[in-house]
Write an enzyme that holds these catalytic residues in place. Sequence first.
Site, PDB file in Angstrom:
ATOM      1  N   ASP A  82     -55.562  14.246 -28.937  1.00 33.43           N
ATOM      2  CA  ASP A  82     -54.917  12.774 -29.071  1.00 33.43           C
ATOM      3  C   ASP A  82     -53.416  13.127 -28.297  1.00 33.43           C
ATOM      4  OD1 ASP A  82     -54.829   9.907 -29.798  1.00 33.43           O
ATOM      5  OD2 ASP A  82     -52.894  10.693 -29.961  1.00 33.43           O
ATOM      6  N   TYR A  87     -45.764  10.725 -24.913  1.00 34.13           N
ATOM      7  CA  TYR A  87     -45.343  11.829 -25.536  1.00 34.13           C
ATOM      8  C   TYR A  87     -44.628  13.001 -24.634  1.00 34.13           C
ATOM      9  CZ  TYR A  87     -48.515  10.120 -29.283  1.00 34.13           C
ATOM     10  OH  TYR A  87     -49.018   9.188 -30.228  1.00 34.13           O
ATOM     11  N   LYS A 112     -52.825   7.475 -23.872  1.00 35.08           N
ATOM     12  CA  LYS A 112     -52.590   6.069 -23.832  1.00 35.08           C
ATOM     13  C   LYS A 112     -51.633   5.735 -23.085  1.00 35.08           C
ATOM     14  CE  LYS A 112     -52.472   7.407 -29.019  1.00 35.08           C
ATOM     15  NZ  LYS A 112     -52.439   8.981 -28.615  1.00 35.08           N
ATOM     16  N   HIS A 145     -51.291   1.513 -25.747  1.00 30.70           N
ATOM     17  CA  HIS A 145     -50.434   2.163 -26.690  1.00 30.70           C
ATOM     18  C   HIS A 145     -50.020   0.900 -27.787  1.00 30.70           C
ATOM     19  CE1 HIS A 145     -48.303   6.060 -27.911  1.00 30.70           C
ATOM     20  NE2 HIS A 145     -48.395   5.429 -28.945  1.00 30.70           N
TER      21      HIS A 145
END
Length: 322
Positions: A82, A87, A112, A145
């Site tokens: 994931d 990120y 996401k 998200h």
Amino acid sequence: MIYHLSIRLSYTTINIYHFPYTTNLFRMKLSNIERGYNMEYITLNNGIKMPMVGFGVFQIQDAKTTQEVVEAAIKTGYRLIDTAQAYGNEEAVGKAIKSAGIPREELFITTKLWISDMSYEGAKKAFQESLSKLDLDYVDLYLLHQPIGDTFGAWRALEELYKEGKIRSIGVSNFKEDQLANISLFNEITPAVNQIEVHVFNQKEQQHAYQTSKGVVTESWGAFAEGKNDVFNHPILKEIAQKHKKTTAQVMLRWQLQRGIVSLSKSANPERVRSNFDIFDFQLTDADMEQIKTINTDTTVFADHHDATTVELLASFIGKSF
């Protein structure tokens, strides 16, 4: 009582379990959980099988570290990885996937869409960028998200990408029940997954039950509550862990598994990566599950994603990674 059915398929025996402490999804359809060698799977509302134990890379920003820990996770047996646009480590995850030497079809890759691109055109563009960074032909799960911005426009883009075969399943993250109902009722495709905060202090019984009744799988983030409230030393968890000769972290992950919740753990420590995966050789009893219920406070240990100040804070991350 645990109900167990073993099905022989080719050279592999797949075990199907029914736990008394799982969601109605299990009670409605026993065969939606399959257990193979060191992994259990849940079937999404479009028939896609999703591993129930995954590895996340939130806050692991260093590219070399990200690649190394994802490689270690895959080697350990994790098949659900994931990541997210926000990120800032999709490229490193992609490199780890390539170097792992595991057939692509055996992996389940999630990323996401961040709120900076939460629109129809933004989602189309951001998805292609994520796909390019991951160096993949498709992703297995693509999530909105946050329930912030033009989620309806973005969702329509995801529906199109799904129909084009670039995404195998689509879902959301941090949506409450009303928001999940809204996007489901006024669009063609119901989300397959809602990834939300779930841990022993915030057990989300009502929301998990609602999602299950609508065929939406609950996936948890923050499974260890980020270590808040000294969770790893909680007396109830320690007592249960000692009884099963496991760690409190393993007990918390097993608790999610037996509730029918897909869980994510993360660590840059290879030994913890392996330890967090070692949850398939024991079962929590009914009494264990009841004890863990008493820890619940129904409160977040993070920022409330539905508070106005949190929305403003999240908006300040537009164009940044975290």
